[in-house]
Scaffold this motif. Sequence first.
Motif, PDB file in Angstrom:
ATOM      1  N   UNK A  89       0.288  -0.865  -0.012  1.00 51.65           N
ATOM      2  CA  UNK A  89       0.432  -0.851   0.159  1.00 51.65           C
ATOM      3  C   UNK A  89       1.248   1.622   0.212  1.00 51.65           C
ATOM      4  N   UNK A  90       1.886   1.227   0.607  1.00 46.82           N
ATOM      5  CA  UNK A  90       3.145   2.089   0.759  1.00 46.82           C
ATOM      6  C   UNK A  90       3.275   2.677  -0.600  1.00 46.82           C
ATOM      7  N   UNK A  91       3.855   1.629  -1.531  1.00 47.32           N
ATOM      8  CA  UNK A  91       4.255   1.827  -2.811  1.00 47.32           C
ATOM      9  C   UNK A  91       2.759   2.721  -3.219  1.00 47.32           C
ATOM     10  N   UNK A  92       2.021   1.532  -3.371  1.00 48.13           N
ATOM     11  CA  UNK A  92       0.682   2.435  -4.030  1.00 48.13           C
ATOM     12  C   UNK A  92       0.057   3.530  -4.011  1.00 48.13           C
ATOM     13  N   UNK A  93       0.133   3.758  -2.449  1.00 48.80           N
ATOM     14  CA  UNK A  93       0.295   5.598  -2.532  1.00 48.80           C
ATOM     15  C   UNK A  93       1.155   5.880  -2.483  1.00 48.80           C
ATOM     16  N   UNK A  94       2.562   6.100  -2.816  1.00 45.99           N
ATOM     17  CA  UNK A  94       3.249   7.044  -3.559  1.00 45.99           C
ATOM     18  C   UNK A  94       3.308   7.599  -4.984  1.00 45.99           C
ATOM     19  N   UNK A  95       2.583   5.730  -5.383  1.00 46.23           N
ATOM     20  CA  UNK A  95       2.316   6.635  -7.073  1.00 46.23           C
ATOM     21  C   UNK A  95       1.118   7.249  -7.433  1.00 46.23           C
ATOM     22  N   UNK A  96      -0.163   7.394  -6.457  1.00 44.66           N
ATOM     23  CA  UNK A  96      -1.167   7.929  -6.386  1.00 44.66           C
ATOM     24  C   UNK A  96      -0.673   9.431  -5.904  1.00 44.66           C
ATOM     25  N   UNK A  97       0.631   9.573  -4.554  1.00 50.73           N
ATOM     26  CA  UNK A  97       0.997  11.265  -4.946  1.00 50.73           C
ATOM     27  C   UNK A  97       1.531  11.405  -5.565  1.00 50.73           C
ATOM     28  N   UNK A  98       2.747  10.937  -6.770  1.00 47.40           N
ATOM     29  CA  UNK A  98       2.971  11.497  -7.876  1.00 47.40           C
ATOM     30  C   UNK A  98       1.988  11.591  -8.754  1.00 47.40           C
ATOM     31  N   UNK A  99       1.366  10.954  -9.393  1.00 45.06           N
ATOM     32  CA  UNK A  99       0.178  11.516 -10.620  1.00 45.06           C
ATOM     33  C   UNK A  99      -0.492  12.642  -9.525  1.00 45.06           C
ATOM     34  N   UNK A 100      -1.273  13.041  -8.735  1.00 50.02           N
ATOM     35  CA  UNK A 100      -2.170  13.479  -8.050  1.00 50.02           C
ATOM     36  C   UNK A 100      -1.193  15.093  -7.863  1.00 50.02           C
ATOM     37  N   UNK A 101      -0.433  14.827  -7.333  1.00 54.50           N
ATOM     38  CA  UNK A 101       0.303  16.079  -6.991  1.00 54.50           C
ATOM     39  C   UNK A 101       0.843  16.656  -8.222  1.00 54.50           C
ATOM     40  N   UNK A 102       2.172  15.806  -9.643  1.00 54.28           N
ATOM     41  CA  UNK A 102       1.766  16.534 -10.744  1.00 54.28           C
ATOM     42  C   UNK A 102       0.745  17.018 -11.421  1.00 54.28           C
ATOM     43  N   UNK A 103      -0.514  16.115 -11.402  1.00 58.85           N
ATOM     44  CA  UNK A 103      -1.291  16.732 -12.217  1.00 58.85           C
ATOM     45  C   UNK A 103      -1.803  18.062 -11.656  1.00 58.85           C
ATOM     46  N   UNK A 104      -1.732  18.527  -9.940  1.00 57.79           N
ATOM     47  CA  UNK A 104      -2.808  19.386  -9.226  1.00 57.79           C
ATOM     48  C   UNK A 104      -0.957  20.609  -9.817  1.00 57.79           C
ATOM     49  N   UNK A 105      -0.835  20.302  -9.508  1.00 59.96           N
ATOM     50  CA  UNK A 105       1.136  21.561 -10.469  1.00 59.96           C
ATOM     51  C   UNK A 105       1.035  22.253 -11.314  1.00 59.96           C
ATOM     52  N   UNK A 106       0.521  20.695 -12.551  1.00 65.11           N
ATOM     53  CA  UNK A 106      -0.205  21.323 -14.370  1.00 65.11           C
ATOM     54  C   UNK A 106      -1.185  22.234 -13.922  1.00 65.11           C
ATOM     55  N   UNK A 107      -2.656  22.080 -13.290  1.00 67.52           N
ATOM     56  CA  UNK A 107      -3.630  22.436 -14.029  1.00 67.52           C
ATOM     57  C   UNK A 107      -3.404  23.623 -13.413  1.00 67.52           C
TER      58      UNK A 107
END
Length: 294
Positions: free
Chosen positions: A183-201
Amino acid sequence: MNNDSNHVDHPPTRGGRALGGGVDEIVGWADGYVRRHPLASLSTVGDQFVLGVRTLQYLLIDLLTGRFQWQEFIKQGAFMAGTAVLPTVLVALPIGVTLSIQFALLAGQVGATSLAGAASGLAVIRQAASLTAAVLMAAAVGSAITADLGSRKMREETDAMEVMGVSVIRRLVVPRFAAAILIGVALTGVVCFVGFLASYLFNVYFQNGAPGSFVATFASFATTGDLVVALVKAVIFGAIVAVVSCQKGLSTKGGPTGVANSVNAAVVESILVLMIVNVAISQLYIMMFPRVGL
C-alpha cells in the motif's frame, strides 16, 4: 544528671528540611529518568530491530513454503487502502498546488518561468510523494495497526495464540508488514500522479503557464532513477511504519489507557524515523548519483 544517653543526632537541615532527603530525591529522580528515557529508548529500538529481522525471515520462509497468510494479507491491504487513499489524495492536492506557487514565484524572480514545471514536478516525485504517503500511512494505517494489536494484547489473545503454538509474528505481523509495503508503494504512485496533475492544472489555468513548456521541461530533467528512488523509499517507509506500529501494539500495557499511549507513541516515532531516514536516503542518492543540471 547526665542526659548523653538520650541524645539523638539529627541530620543537618536547611529551611526546616533534611539535606539528605533532598539529595536522595534528586538521585532517585535522575535514576528514574535514565530508566524511563535513554534505557527505554534503547530497549525499544532493540525490540523493533529484532521484530523487523524476524518478520523478514518469516516472510521469506512463508512465501517459499506456501504458509503465507494470503487471506489476512488481502484483508489488511484492503483495509489500509480504504483508510489511507482518500486522505492521501486530499493532502497531495494542496501540496502540489503549494509547490507550484512557490516554484513559479521563484522562477519569476530569476527569469526562468519556463522551468516551473520541471521544478515542481521533480519536487513532487523526488521528495513529496514518498514522504507524504509515508506520513499518511503512519497517521492513518499505523495508528489502526497499533490499536488493533494493542487491543488483542489487552484481551490476552496474543498470549493464547502463543500457548496454542501459533506464532504471533507469522499470523499477525507478517501479513500487515507485506500489506503496508504494498500500500505504501501504491500510495506513492497516487501522490506522484495527483501532485503532478495539481501542479500542472494550477500552473496552466491560474498562473498562465504554457502547457507545452511545463511538460517539456519536466520531461527534460526527470529520469527513471527519480521514480525508482521514490519507490524504494516507499518500500522502506512502509516497512518502518509496519514494524514500529506492530512493536508498539504488541508491547502495550495498562489497559485502554495503555492502548491510547501506544497509538500516540507509534505515530510520533514513525514520523520521526521516517524524516530521518528520508534525509539519509536523499543525501546518499545525491552523493552516489550527482547531478549537473536541475
